[in-house]
Write a protein that holds these residues in place. Structure first.
Motif, PDB file in Angstrom:
ATOM      1  N   SER A 185       8.858 -10.415  -4.896  1.00 26.09           N
ATOM      2  CA  SER A 185       7.708 -10.840  -3.272  1.00 26.09           C
ATOM      3  C   SER A 185       6.157 -10.174  -4.103  1.00 26.09           C
ATOM      4  CB  SER A 185       8.443  -9.752  -2.653  1.00 26.09           C
ATOM      5  OG  SER A 185      10.314 -10.068  -2.961  1.00 26.09           O
ATOM      6  N   THR A 186       6.179  -8.604  -4.532  1.00 29.45           N
ATOM      7  CA  THR A 186       4.989  -8.420  -4.348  1.00 29.45           C
ATOM      8  C   THR A 186       4.025  -8.641  -6.660  1.00 29.45           C
ATOM      9  OG1 THR A 186       4.990  -6.246  -6.215  1.00 29.45           O
ATOM     10  CG2 THR A 186       5.136  -6.240  -3.646  1.00 29.45           C
ATOM     11  N   SER A 187       4.637  -9.423  -7.326  1.00 31.21           N
ATOM     12  CA  SER A 187       3.811  -9.523  -7.982  1.00 31.21           C
ATOM     13  C   SER A 187       3.525  -8.479  -9.144  1.00 31.21           C
ATOM     14  CB  SER A 187       2.588 -10.671  -8.660  1.00 31.21           C
ATOM     15  OG  SER A 187       3.691 -11.884  -8.239  1.00 31.21           O
ATOM     16  N   SER A 188       3.491  -7.223  -9.010  1.00 36.38           N
ATOM     17  CA  SER A 188       2.866  -6.025  -9.914  1.00 36.38           C
ATOM     18  C   SER A 188       4.504  -4.987  -9.981  1.00 36.38           C
ATOM     19  CB  SER A 188       2.334  -5.162  -8.288  1.00 36.38           C
ATOM     20  OG  SER A 188       1.667  -3.839  -9.196  1.00 36.38           O
ATOM     21  N   SER A 189       4.194  -4.647 -11.316  1.00 42.45           N
ATOM     22  CA  SER A 189       5.490  -4.006 -11.644  1.00 42.45           C
ATOM     23  C   SER A 189       4.757  -2.483 -11.485  1.00 42.45           C
ATOM     24  CB  SER A 189       5.896  -4.606 -12.906  1.00 42.45           C
ATOM     25  OG  SER A 189       4.667  -5.040 -14.258  1.00 42.45           O
TER      26      SER A 189
ATOM     27  N   ASN B  25       0.840  -1.491  -0.155  1.00 43.90           N
ATOM     28  CA  ASN B  25       0.659   0.015  -0.220  1.00 43.90           C
ATOM     29  C   ASN B  25       1.316   1.144   0.135  1.00 43.90           C
ATOM     30  OD1 ASN B  25      -2.247  -1.568  -0.011  1.00 43.90           O
ATOM     31  ND2 ASN B  25      -2.724  -1.282   2.083  1.00 43.90           N
ATOM     32  N   LEU B  26       2.157   0.704   1.032  1.00 42.55           N
ATOM     33  CA  LEU B  26       2.628   2.435   0.462  1.00 42.55           C
ATOM     34  C   LEU B  26       3.311   2.607  -0.377  1.00 42.55           C
ATOM     35  CD1 LEU B  26       4.466   1.690   3.998  1.00 42.55           C
ATOM     36  CD2 LEU B  26       3.392   4.456   3.636  1.00 42.55           C
ATOM     37  N   LEU B  27       3.812   1.726  -0.921  1.00 44.92           N
ATOM     38  CA  LEU B  27       4.255   1.508  -2.926  1.00 44.92           C
ATOM     39  C   LEU B  27       3.432   2.193  -3.484  1.00 44.92           C
ATOM     40  CD1 LEU B  27       6.472  -1.383  -2.918  1.00 44.92           C
ATOM     41  CD2 LEU B  27       7.690   1.236  -3.033  1.00 44.92           C
ATOM     42  N   LYS B  28       2.289   2.018  -3.145  1.00 46.86           N
ATOM     43  CA  LYS B  28       1.006   2.145  -4.701  1.00 46.86           C
ATOM     44  C   LYS B  28       0.704   4.134  -4.160  1.00 46.86           C
ATOM     45  CE  LYS B  28      -1.446  -2.128  -4.932  1.00 46.86           C
ATOM     46  NZ  LYS B  28      -2.477  -2.724  -4.631  1.00 46.86           N
ATOM     47  N   LEU B  29       0.846   4.406  -2.947  1.00 46.93           N
ATOM     48  CA  LEU B  29       0.151   5.639  -2.378  1.00 46.93           C
ATOM     49  C   LEU B  29       1.103   6.633  -2.746  1.00 46.93           C
ATOM     50  CD1 LEU B  29      -0.952   7.479  -0.373  1.00 46.93           C
ATOM     51  CD2 LEU B  29       1.004   6.972   1.529  1.00 46.93           C
TER      52      LEU B  29
END
Ligand code: ASP
Length: 425
Positions: A268-272, A34-38
């Motif tokens: 680890s996150t499977s999300s680029s 969430n922090l990264l997406k934030l």
């Protein structure tokens, strides 16, 4: 990573282990993502606007933009061709027995995730061919920024704003430029701070992957298929390494080392998309790519350049056809897989599992019988998460490689300029 895997495995042996991880460990990983997406939207906005307004001249942007899109399309085609060649040579579908098909169908064909992916694919398919262009242009900038799935709209808005800033006198755009410059530095510092939590988050994310993994017997039946995907992905790394070594004259080992935290996070996150802030930080500060290049190439790459995903789509589509619809494996169908997988990887969202949605579209385009789609996806579903982790790592590596190559080609590959989180403490 290793501790997370070990811990996750140990917990599968205890009756309460799985719920311990889900209730007490896995939230750590979710908070980190969430922090990264934030910070993704503020980072794209600030860095793209800063990058473009630093250009001083629009023709440079045209040069960077044209090259980026061209190289992205080329690497994706290389990935698909590698995938198709391997799956045809290794024939992973050949050893799948009727019993395995039945077992996989029984376990997964009615799985809610599979039906939701098929439904999502048919929603996307019912749109017109130019829908992606319409989708790129937001009708409300604030609404675009409020949804991480609308990254391309934010990119469009930022480019539009940045270019317009170049077109007005410098003293009028100056204060806005200073604002975005400063926001950009602050957000990059936020990346440093978030990364302090990375080891714990990676531990949590991997422990969760392990306790939610599927029955190992099923995974073994799919080993040849998974091996084909993994071999293809490794060959893709070789392509990147050669491109870095020959074109930029940098040591590929050094390059991989510089971007390894981004790769680890992608795994680890499977999300680029979630990884994007870290990819940008590594490529700018640790590889030395000028922000004028990275601020455009990387966010665009995270959304449209997915070499790992397109390679996977080619292998998975042909594998499913080998098992369930061998008569469909004509040369013309394989050629149309190249085109649809290319378009599908551009259209895939940079989030976990998106590649599978697009796989449905690839299969439907070649005329795969729709009543067998659920069975087809059931075949590969069990092993999709680990393969998603790997293909996302390749997607991110591809973006970083292309950013470095484009930077070199326009004379914007400089010396690394590493900033630690406590430089000014
Ligand atoms: N998870 C991938 C990514 O974010 C997309 C996919 O292949 O599912 O890059």
């Amino acid at each position: 990573m290793l501790l997370g895997i070990l811990f996750g495995y140990t917990m599968t042996l205890l009756p309460w282990g799985k719920s311990l991880i889900q209730d007490w460990i896995s939230p750590l990983g979710t908070i980190f993502i969430n922090l990264l997406k934030l910070i993704a939207v503020p980072l794209i906005l600030a860095s793209l606007i800063k990058g473009i307004s630093d250009l001083k001249d629009i023709s440079k942007f045209k040069r960077i933009g044209g090259r980026t899109i061209l190289i992205y399309i080329s690497t994706t085609i290389i990935a698909i061709v590698i995938g198709l060649s391997l799956v045809n040579i290794l024939q992973p579908g050949a050893n799948i027995t009727e019993a395995t098909i039945n077992k996989l169908t029984e376990t997964y064909a009615t799985n809610a995730k599979i039906s939701s992916r098929i439904a999502e694919a048919s929603k996307q398919q019912s749109q017109g061919p130019l829908q992606f262009l319409i989708d790129m242009v937001p009708q409300n900038a604030v609404a675009a920024m409020s949804n991480n799935k609308l990254m391309l709209q934010v990119i469009f808005f930022a480019i539009f704003l940045g270019i317009s800033m170049l077109l007005i006198p410098e003293k009028e755009s100056d204060s806005l430029k200073k604002f975005f410059d400063s926001l950009n530095s602050v957000v990059l510092k936020m990346v440093d701070l978030i990364m302090l939590g990375a080891p714990y988050a990676v531990f949590a994310l991997l422990a969760k992957v392990i306790v939610t993994a599927d029955d190992p017997d099923i995974l073994i039946a799919l080993l040849r298929y998974a091996g084909t995907v993994v071999l293809g992905l490794l060959l893709m790394v070789l392509v990147y390494i050669l491109a870095i070594a020959f074109y930029t004259k940098k040591s590929p080992i050094w390059f991989l080392k510089q971007i390894s935290p981004a790769q680890l996070l992608a795994f680890s996150t499977s999300s680029s998309a979630a990884t994007l802030p870290v990819t940008m930080e590594r490529v700018e500060e640790h590889v030395g790519v000028d922000q004028e290049v990275s601020s455009f190439v990387l966010p665009v790459g995270a959304t449209i350049n997915m070499d790992g995903t397109s390679l996977y789509q080619a292998v998975a589509a042909v594998f499913i056809m080998q098992v369930l619809w061998p008569e469909g494996l004509t040369l013309s169908n394989q050629l149309s897989i190249i085109l649809t997988a290319l378009l599908a990887s551009i259209g895939s969202a940079a989030v976990p599992g998106a590649g599978m949605v697009m796989l449905v579209i690839v299969l439907e385009t070649v005329g795969f019988p729709s009543e067998r789609l659920a069975v087809g996806l059931a075949l590969i579903f069990a092993i999709d998460r680990p393969l998603d982790m790997l293909r996302t790592t390749i997607n991110v590596t591809g973006d970083a490689t292309v950013a470095t190559i484009v930077a070199k080609s326009v004379g914007k590959l400089g010396k690394p300029n590493i900033k630690d989180w406590d430089d000014h403490l």
